[in-house]
Design a protein around this motif. Structure first.
Motif, PDB file in Angstrom:
ATOM      1  N   TYR A  44       0.833  -1.207   0.000  1.00  0.00           N
ATOM      2  CA  TYR A  44       0.000   0.000   0.000  1.00  0.00           C
ATOM      3  C   TYR A  44       0.867   1.256   0.000  1.00  0.00           C
ATOM      4  CZ  TYR A  44       0.773   1.447   4.823  1.00  0.00           C
ATOM      5  OH  TYR A  44       1.335   1.925   5.972  1.00  0.00           O
ATOM      6  N   THR A  48       0.713   4.316  -2.832  1.00  0.00           N
ATOM      7  CA  THR A  48       0.475   5.723  -2.493  1.00  0.00           C
ATOM      8  C   THR A  48       1.735   6.574  -2.614  1.00  0.00           C
ATOM      9  OG1 THR A  48       0.773   5.140  -0.152  1.00  0.00           O
ATOM     10  CG2 THR A  48      -1.486   5.244  -0.982  1.00  0.00           C
ATOM     11  N   ARG A 135      -0.979   3.282  -7.998  1.00  0.00           N
ATOM     12  CA  ARG A 135      -0.226   4.526  -7.826  1.00  0.00           C
ATOM     13  C   ARG A 135      -0.392   5.451  -9.026  1.00  0.00           C
ATOM     14  NH1 ARG A 135       6.133   4.659  -8.640  1.00  0.00           N
ATOM     15  NH2 ARG A 135       5.300   4.589 -10.758  1.00  0.00           N
ATOM     16  N   ILE A 138      -3.917   6.984  -9.159  1.00  0.00           N
ATOM     17  CA  ILE A 138      -4.153   8.011  -8.135  1.00  0.00           C
ATOM     18  C   ILE A 138      -3.481   9.323  -8.505  1.00  0.00           C
ATOM     19  CG2 ILE A 138      -3.631   8.678  -5.757  1.00  0.00           C
ATOM     20  CD1 ILE A 138      -3.989   5.706  -5.000  1.00  0.00           C
ATOM     21  N   VAL A 156     -12.134   7.934  -4.547  1.00  0.00           N
ATOM     22  CA  VAL A 156     -11.557   6.593  -4.381  1.00  0.00           C
ATOM     23  C   VAL A 156     -12.406   5.834  -3.370  1.00  0.00           C
ATOM     24  CG1 VAL A 156      -9.540   5.240  -3.744  1.00  0.00           C
ATOM     25  CG2 VAL A 156      -9.244   7.462  -4.850  1.00  0.00           C
ATOM     26  N   THR A 171      -3.891   6.302   4.510  1.00  0.00           N
ATOM     27  CA  THR A 171      -2.828   6.985   3.768  1.00  0.00           C
ATOM     28  C   THR A 171      -3.417   7.938   2.733  1.00  0.00           C
ATOM     29  OG1 THR A 171      -1.427   5.041   4.064  1.00  0.00           O
ATOM     30  CG2 THR A 171      -0.732   6.636   2.425  1.00  0.00           C
ATOM     31  N   LEU A 172      -4.455   7.515   2.046  1.00  0.00           N
ATOM     32  CA  LEU A 172      -5.112   8.402   1.081  1.00  0.00           C
ATOM     33  C   LEU A 172      -5.717   9.617   1.776  1.00  0.00           C
ATOM     34  CD1 LEU A 172      -6.897   5.786  -1.212  1.00  0.00           C
ATOM     35  CD2 LEU A 172      -4.993   7.287  -1.840  1.00  0.00           C
ATOM     36  N   LYS A 176      -5.302  13.750   1.249  1.00  0.00           N
ATOM     37  CA  LYS A 176      -6.438  14.665   1.141  1.00  0.00           C
ATOM     38  C   LYS A 176      -6.329  15.833   2.130  1.00  0.00           C
ATOM     39  CE  LYS A 176     -11.284  14.595   2.671  1.00  0.00           C
ATOM     40  NZ  LYS A 176     -11.987  15.267   1.580  1.00  0.00           N
ATOM     41  N   LEU A 192     -10.281  15.540  -3.400  1.00  0.00           N
ATOM     42  CA  LEU A 192     -10.060  14.102  -3.253  1.00  0.00           C
ATOM     43  C   LEU A 192     -11.020  13.569  -2.210  1.00  0.00           C
ATOM     44  CD1 LEU A 192      -8.478  11.463  -3.776  1.00  0.00           C
ATOM     45  CD2 LEU A 192      -6.835  12.217  -2.036  1.00  0.00           C
ATOM     46  N   VAL A 194     -12.285  10.178  -0.182  1.00  0.00           N
ATOM     47  CA  VAL A 194     -11.916   8.811   0.184  1.00  0.00           C
ATOM     48  C   VAL A 194     -13.077   8.184   0.936  1.00  0.00           C
ATOM     49  CG1 VAL A 194     -10.247   7.344   1.347  1.00  0.00           C
ATOM     50  CG2 VAL A 194      -9.511   9.528   0.373  1.00  0.00           C
TER      51      VAL A 194
END
Length: 432
Positions: A44, A48, A135, A138, A156, A171-172, A176, A192, A194
Motif C-alpha cells: 500500500y 500511495t 499509484r 491516483i 476513491v 494513507t489516502l 487529502k 479528493l 476517500v
C-alpha cells in the motif's frame, strides 16, 4: 531419505521453509512466477507513492544463492499441474520437477465473492505490478484535477475494513487533508474524496473493541467517509451500487475485501476446503498425501483454521520443513502450534493499533513506531531495509511536501494490455 524438495511459492511461508531445508542440506527447488519476492504488507506504501517498488522486492535468485545450503535452485515458472503418483511438478517453463517431498506455499489472491463487475473494474494491491497501477491512477487523477473545473472531484472507494483497507484509506486521507493544500495549492481538500465501505458493523474485526473504535475515530478525523454495514452489490467502470439500493460515482475502486485461493489450484488434485484452501492434517501434511505439505494462506486445518497473516505463514513454513527433517530421522509427526506474537495495523502517520496476546493493546505513536520497526526489520536484505528506512524517514520528516516525492506516470487513453498477475487490463501510462 528425502533428497529433493520442491517448494511452490516464495512468500513468507515458502521463504521460511526454504531457509530451514537449505540449512539442513536438502536439494531444494523454489518455484515462483516472479523473479523476486514481494513484501506484501508494504504494498500500500508503493500504491500511495511512499516507497519505491524496489524497496520491498528482493531477487529470488539472490535469496536462494545466499542460503547456507549449496543445493538450492530457483525456477521462474507457473505451476500448471501436480502429478502426485509420479511425484512431478509440472510448470509452463522447463521439464517437470521431480520431488520426494513437496511444499505448497502459493499463497492466495483477491476474493471478489462473485460480485458483478468487481474483478473487471476494481483494482487490487496484492502484487508489485498492481500496486504500481494503483499509484499511477491516483497521481494521474490528482494531476487531471489541476486542470479541471472547481467542481471536479476524484473519488476513491476502498472496499473492505480489514488491515489492508484501513491502511490504504488512512494513507489516502492524509493526502487529502495534509498534502493537497501544500503540493496542490490550486485544489481544495474536497477535490479528493476517500470512501471506505465495510459490510460488517465494525472495522478490523479480529481486534479488540477498543482498537476498532480508535481506528474508526482516527479515519473519520482524517476525513475518510467510513460506511459500515455497507455491502457492494455491483461495480461498474465509473460507479458502484450498494446492497441498500444506494450508489456512488467513483474514479477508482480498490478491492481489499478478503483473500481466496488461486483458481488454478483447483486443477492440482488437492483436497480443498473452505475458500478453496488446501486441507491439511494437524502437522500440515495434505490430507491423503503423505509426501505433500501445504502452508501459509493456501492451507487450512478444518478443525483449527488460522488467520491468513504473515506470522502464521512464517511459522507454518518452518514447521513443515522441520517435519520433513524429523521424518528422515525416524520421528513421528508433530502437530503445528501457532505462537501468536500479536497483530498490528497502521492507520496513518503516528497512528496505529497493536494487540498482544493476553489482551494488552497499544495505540497512537508507540504503536506506529512499533509497526514501522517490525516491518522494516522483516524486509529481506540489508539494502532493502536501509532503502525503506531512508525513504520512510525522508517522507516522515519532510511531510507533507514529501507526499509526491515518488510520483506515478500519467495514464493515457491508449489501448490496454493484460496485467501478468491478475489478467485484468493494465492502464497504459506515458512516461513524464
Amino acid at each position: 531419505m528425502t533428497q529433493r524438495v520442491v517448494i511452490v511459492g516464495a512468500g513468507f511461508a515458502g521463504q521460511h521453509a526454504h531457509t530451514e531445508l537449505a540449512r539442513a542440506g536438502y536439494e531444494v527447488t523454489l518455484v515462483d512466477r516472479h523473479p523476486y519476492a514481494t513484501f506484501q504488507p508494504l504494498l500500500y506504501q508503493v500504491a500511495t507513492g511512499g516507497l519505491n517498488p524496489g524497496d520491498i522486492a528482493y531477487p529470488l535468485r539472490r535469496f536462494v544463492s545466499a542460503g547456507k545450503g549449496h543445493r538450492a535452485k530457483f525456477r521462474r515458472a507457473m505451476v500448471t499441474g501436480i502429478d502426485t503418483e509420479n511425484k512431478l511438478v509440472e510448470t509452463n517453463r522447463g521439464a517437470p520437477l521431480p520431488y520426494d517431498k513437496l511444499i505448497l506455499a502459493q499463497g492466495a489472491g483477491p476474493n471478489f465473492f462473485g460480485i458483478p463487475g468487481a474483478q473487471e473494474h476494481a483494482r487490487t494491491i496484492y502484487s508489485r505490478a498492481e500496486a504500481l497501477q494503483v499509484r499511477d491512477l491516483i497521481f494521474s487523477g490528482l494531476e487531471q484535477l489541476t486542470t479541471g473545473g472547481p467542481e471536479r472531484r476524484y473519488t476513491v472507494l476502498v472496499v473492505g475494513g480489514g488491515a489492508t483497507g484501513v491502511e490504504m484509506a488512512g494513507t489516502l486521507a492524509e493526502l487529502k487533508s495534509e498534502a493537497i493544500p501544500v503540493v496542490y495549492p490550486e485544489l481544495s481538500q474536497d477535490s479528493l474524496r476517500v470512501v471506505l465501505a465495510e459490510m460488517a458493523d465494525t472495522l478490523l474485526a479480529p481486534f479488540a473493541t477498543r482498537l476498532q473504535r480508535y481506528t474508526l475515530h482516527e479515519l473519520r478525523k482524517r476525513g475518510v467517509d467510513v460506511r459500515l454495514k455497507t455491502a457492494v452489490a455491483e461495480v461498474r467502470a465509473d460507479s458502484v451500487d450498494f446492497a441498500d439500493g444506494s450508489s456512488l460515482d467513483v474514479d477508482l475502486v480498490i478491492w481489499a475485501s478478503g483473500v481466496g485461493a488461486h483458481p488454478e489450484v483447483s486443477e492440482w488434485g488437492m483436497p480443498l476446503g473452505r475458500g478453496g484452501r488446501v486441507e491439511v492434517e494437524p502437522n500440515l501434511q495434505v490430507k491423503g498425501l503423505p509426501d505433500v505439505f501445504a502452508v501459509g494462506d493456501c492451507a487450512i486445518e478444518p478443525d483449527s483454521p488460522l488467520p491468513q497473516l504473515a506470522q502464521p505463514a512464517m511459522q507454518m513454513g518452518t514447521h513443515a520443513a522441520r517435519e520433513i527433517v524429523a521424518a528422515d530421522s525416524g520421528l513421528g509427526p508433530t502437530a503445528f502450534a501457532y505462537d501468536d506474537k500479536g497483530t498490528m495495523a497502521t492507520i496513518g502517520r503516528n497512528s496505529a493499533v497493536v494487540q498482544f496476546p493476553g489482551g494488552r493493546t497499544v495505540t497512537g505513536f508507540p504503536a506506529w513506531a512499533l509497526w514501522v520497526g517490525v516491518h522494516l526489520a522483516t524486509l529481506l536484505g540489508g539494502r532493502n531495509r536501509i532503502q525503506a528506512m531512508v525513504n520512510t524517514a525522508a517522507r516522515y520528516f519532510a511531510w507533507p511536501r514529501s507526499a509526491t516525492t515518488i510520483v506515478g506516470d500519467v495514464v493515457t487513453d491508449e489501448p490496454t494490455r493484460p496485467d501478468p498477475d491478475s489478467g485484468r487490463p493494465t492502464p497504459p501510462v506515458q512516461n513524464e
